[in-house]
Design a protein around this motif. Sequence first.
Motif, PDB file in Angstrom:
ATOM      1  N   THR A 252       0.822  -1.213   0.000  1.00 48.98           N
ATOM      2  CA  THR A 252       0.000   0.000   0.000  1.00 48.98           C
ATOM      3  C   THR A 252       0.852   1.258   0.000  1.00 48.98           C
ATOM      4  O   THR A 252       0.319   2.366  -0.040  1.00 48.98           O
ATOM      5  CB  THR A 252      -0.930   0.026   1.233  1.00 48.98           C
TER       6      THR A 252
ATOM      7  N   GLU B 152       4.630   4.112  -5.589  1.00 47.91           N
ATOM      8  CA  GLU B 152       3.332   4.237  -4.929  1.00 47.91           C
ATOM      9  C   GLU B 152       2.226   4.485  -5.956  1.00 47.91           C
ATOM     10  O   GLU B 152       1.140   3.901  -5.856  1.00 47.91           O
ATOM     11  CB  GLU B 152       3.367   5.362  -3.899  1.00 47.91           C
ATOM     12  N   MET B 153       2.491   5.339  -6.947  1.00 44.97           N
ATOM     13  CA  MET B 153       1.510   5.582  -8.008  1.00 44.97           C
ATOM     14  C   MET B 153       1.204   4.285  -8.752  1.00 44.97           C
ATOM     15  O   MET B 153       0.046   3.956  -9.029  1.00 44.97           O
ATOM     16  CB  MET B 153       2.038   6.636  -8.981  1.00 44.97           C
TER      17      MET B 153
ATOM     18  N   ASN C  73       1.604   1.191  -7.669  1.00 46.87           N
ATOM     19  CA  ASN C  73       0.885   0.251  -6.810  1.00 46.87           C
ATOM     20  C   ASN C  73      -0.587   0.616  -6.666  1.00 46.87           C
ATOM     21  O   ASN C  73      -1.454  -0.268  -6.617  1.00 46.87           O
ATOM     22  CB  ASN C  73       1.545   0.187  -5.434  1.00 46.87           C
ATOM     23  N   GLU C  74      -0.884   1.897  -6.607  1.00 46.70           N
ATOM     24  CA  GLU C  74      -2.279   2.320  -6.500  1.00 46.70           C
ATOM     25  C   GLU C  74      -3.065   1.894  -7.739  1.00 46.70           C
ATOM     26  O   GLU C  74      -4.192   1.384  -7.636  1.00 46.70           O
ATOM     27  CB  GLU C  74      -2.350   3.836  -6.321  1.00 46.70           C
ATOM     28  N   MET C  75      -2.487   2.116  -8.916  1.00 43.61           N
ATOM     29  CA  MET C  75      -3.186   1.750 -10.152  1.00 43.61           C
ATOM     30  C   MET C  75      -3.297   0.232 -10.300  1.00 43.61           C
ATOM     31  O   MET C  75      -4.326  -0.292 -10.731  1.00 43.61           O
ATOM     32  CB  MET C  75      -2.468   2.358 -11.351  1.00 43.61           C
TER      33      MET C  75
ATOM     34  N   TYR D  58      -3.383  -1.946  -7.874  1.00 44.11           N
ATOM     35  CA  TYR D  58      -4.360  -2.459  -6.906  1.00 44.11           C
ATOM     36  C   TYR D  58      -5.786  -2.227  -7.399  1.00 44.11           C
ATOM     37  O   TYR D  58      -6.650  -3.105  -7.289  1.00 44.11           O
ATOM     38  CB  TYR D  58      -4.141  -1.801  -5.551  1.00 44.11           C
ATOM     39  N   GLU D  59      -6.023  -1.067  -7.978  1.00 42.40           N
ATOM     40  CA  GLU D  59      -7.347  -0.794  -8.539  1.00 42.40           C
ATOM     41  C   GLU D  59      -7.680  -1.790  -9.641  1.00 42.40           C
ATOM     42  O   GLU D  59      -8.804  -2.297  -9.732  1.00 42.40           O
ATOM     43  CB  GLU D  59      -7.394   0.631  -9.086  1.00 42.40           C
TER      44      GLU D  59
END
Length: 231
Positions: free
Chosen positions: A86, A97-98, A100-102, A104-105
């Motif tokens: 996360t 981080e960017m 991982n966010e995409m 994960y979505e």
Amino acid sequence: MTATRRRHALDGSWVTDAGITNPAGESPENERYSWLQMSGAEDAPLTVVVGDSHAHHTALPVFKELAQESESNLVAMLRPGCRFSTIGMGPNPEQCEMHNEMVYEEILNLAPDNLVLISSWTNPQTNDENFTPELEPIIAELTARGTNVIGVRDNPRWEQDMFACAQENLRNASECGAPIDMKMASTDPSSEVLGRYENTYEIDFTEQLCPDGFCEAIIGNIIVYMDSNHL
């Protein structure tokens, strides 16, 4: 997820040869780091392998073969130097981080049957091995949604280039190795966290990488490492 929706989610974002070409570049756009391997029908079980180069080298070859044998489907979402969590880690934490966010979505949208990730983090200098930071919220959410989370234990890391050492010590490869208790924790640090949730599984290759309690650069006639930390 229906077969149509799942295939639509995959369409146009992945090439069809998972993990053959090493991903490169600095863009966090998912399509530059992801592949699809369709070995089954559109509604066949879907496995996602996600993470950094250790997921690429340690987990992907195993699950690629399993997908082929079981006629299931596989997506690889891999970015070198960016452990899936996360938070952002590695040499470019903000971009990681960017990414991982995409990722994960996208994983939530795909609703895979299985998610495979590297769940521990080894240290090249000591036997200090830790659970991947800030990974538990992902495990909690995905298992609650019915996805199996498969945690693969990290492999030993080294201060030296193990491939070069192996080349220099072909007749005495033990010169390049070390006892397992100098390279790994006594137990997988992921076990405690994974054990809190249903639908979790552990894979630990330590016995294969460190047979008889000793981690070497050559096992049988196979050079184990390509550098200091990649199989």
